[in-house]
Design an enzyme around this catalytic site. Structure first.
Site, PDB file in Angstrom:
ATOM      1  N   THR A  31       1.088  -1.140  -0.452  1.00 26.60           N
ATOM      2  CA  THR A  31       0.187   0.111   0.105  1.00 26.60           C
ATOM      3  C   THR A  31       0.697   1.011  -0.183  1.00 26.60           C
ATOM      4  O   THR A  31       2.309   1.378  -0.154  1.00 26.60           O
ATOM      5  CB  THR A  31      -0.972  -0.314   1.315  1.00 26.60           C
ATOM      6  N   ASN A  32       0.242   2.188   0.320  1.00 24.94           N
ATOM      7  CA  ASN A  32       1.010   3.741   0.538  1.00 24.94           C
ATOM      8  C   ASN A  32       0.505   4.509   1.667  1.00 24.94           C
ATOM      9  O   ASN A  32      -0.728   3.860   1.752  1.00 24.94           O
ATOM     10  CB  ASN A  32       0.761   4.122  -1.270  1.00 24.94           C
ATOM     11  N   ARG A  33       1.287   5.773   1.871  1.00 23.14           N
ATOM     12  CA  ARG A  33       0.561   6.049   2.866  1.00 23.14           C
ATOM     13  C   ARG A  33      -0.405   7.224   1.785  1.00 23.14           C
ATOM     14  O   ARG A  33      -0.285   8.241   3.159  1.00 23.14           O
ATOM     15  CB  ARG A  33       1.830   7.423   2.947  1.00 23.14           C
ATOM     16  N   SER A  34      -1.139   7.553   2.167  1.00 21.70           N
ATOM     17  CA  SER A  34      -2.163   8.366   1.420  1.00 21.70           C
ATOM     18  C   SER A  34      -3.196   7.833   2.213  1.00 21.70           C
ATOM     19  O   SER A  34      -3.492   6.965   2.601  1.00 21.70           O
ATOM     20  CB  SER A  34      -2.465   8.167  -0.467  1.00 21.70           C
ATOM     21  N   ALA A  98      -4.472   7.730  -4.084  1.00 18.20           N
ATOM     22  CA  ALA A  98      -2.911   7.171  -4.706  1.00 18.20           C
ATOM     23  C   ALA A  98      -3.033   5.616  -4.903  1.00 18.20           C
ATOM     24  O   ALA A  98      -2.977   4.555  -4.136  1.00 18.20           O
ATOM     25  CB  ALA A  98      -2.251   7.348  -3.049  1.00 18.20           C
TER      26      ALA A  98
END
Length: 224
Positions: A31-34, A98
């Protein structure tokens, strides 16, 4: 630029927000930090501007917005399907999510055990939601986002042109203020033959200013 109360009156606006999760096995994902905060703020700002808003959201820890159709998804593939199936019924698409660029080729059915010193994960490129919305026969006014760690203007302008977007909102990430997880952000917005800088401010106010700018540009687009 502040939106007037009715600057998007009667328009259907589709917004995507938050991260996606791409599963590796039953307990792990990429995943990502959004945080989804910007996308949710834009949905509320568009609602206040009179729009009929649909929000396609990845997994976030945010309060569900009132008077907005919320479509919850998890993976990039699910977000693609949710956006593409709804896009033809809308006038404006704002891609604030994102979305993962790559997804594991195989989701292991059981938890991957820690064994080897090195391991390899094969990733497949995900479908490009923004570019595919911009290519639809029923043309939407398409707004993209670009989060960059360097060469912000060059990357944003390239993305604007390459994906045939009507507008792109770019912001720095990996710096001390603004961006992912923060309550504040600043945007540099580009379109063909134009640009505008929106200074560092609370994401609620920033979303209102961006919606005002989108409404202004959409009127010119509509008259073409």
């Amino acid at each position: 630029i502040q939106p007037t109360a009715h600057c998007l009156q009667g328009l259907k606006v589709l917004i995507s927000a938050g991260p996606t999760r791409e599963p590796l096995d039953p307990v792990r994902y990429i995943t990502n930090r959004s945080s989804g905060k910007m996308g949710y703020a834009l949905a509320n700002a568009a609602l206040q501007a009179g729009a009929d808003v649909t929000l396609v959201s990845g997994p976030v820890a945010l309060t569900e917005p009132a008077h907005i159709e919320l479509v919850k998804v998890e993976t990039a593939a699910q977000m693609y399907e949710a956006v593409m199936s709804r896009a033809p019924d809308h006038a404006i698409y704002i891609g604030a999510a994102a979305v993962a660029d790559y997804s594991p080729a195989i989701m292991e059915p059981e938890k991957i055990k820690k064994q080897k010193e090195l391991t390899t994960i094969i990733l497949h490129k995900t479908k490009d939601i923004l570019a595919d919305v911009a290519k639809l026969e029923k043309r939407l006014f398409t707004v993209g986002f670009a989060a960059e760690t360097h060469d912000l203007e060059a990357y944003a302008r390239d993305k604007l042109k390459r994906k045939k977007l009507d507008m792109i909102a770019a912001n720095w990430v990996g710096r001390e203020l603004g961006g992912f997880d923060s309550e504040q952000n600043a945007l540099h917005v580009f379109w063909e033959n134009g640009e505008k800088t929106l200074a560092m401010m609370d994401k609620t106010r920033l979303a209102e200013q961006l919606i005002g700018l989108i409404a202004e540009r959409f009127k010119g687009y509509e008259s073409l």
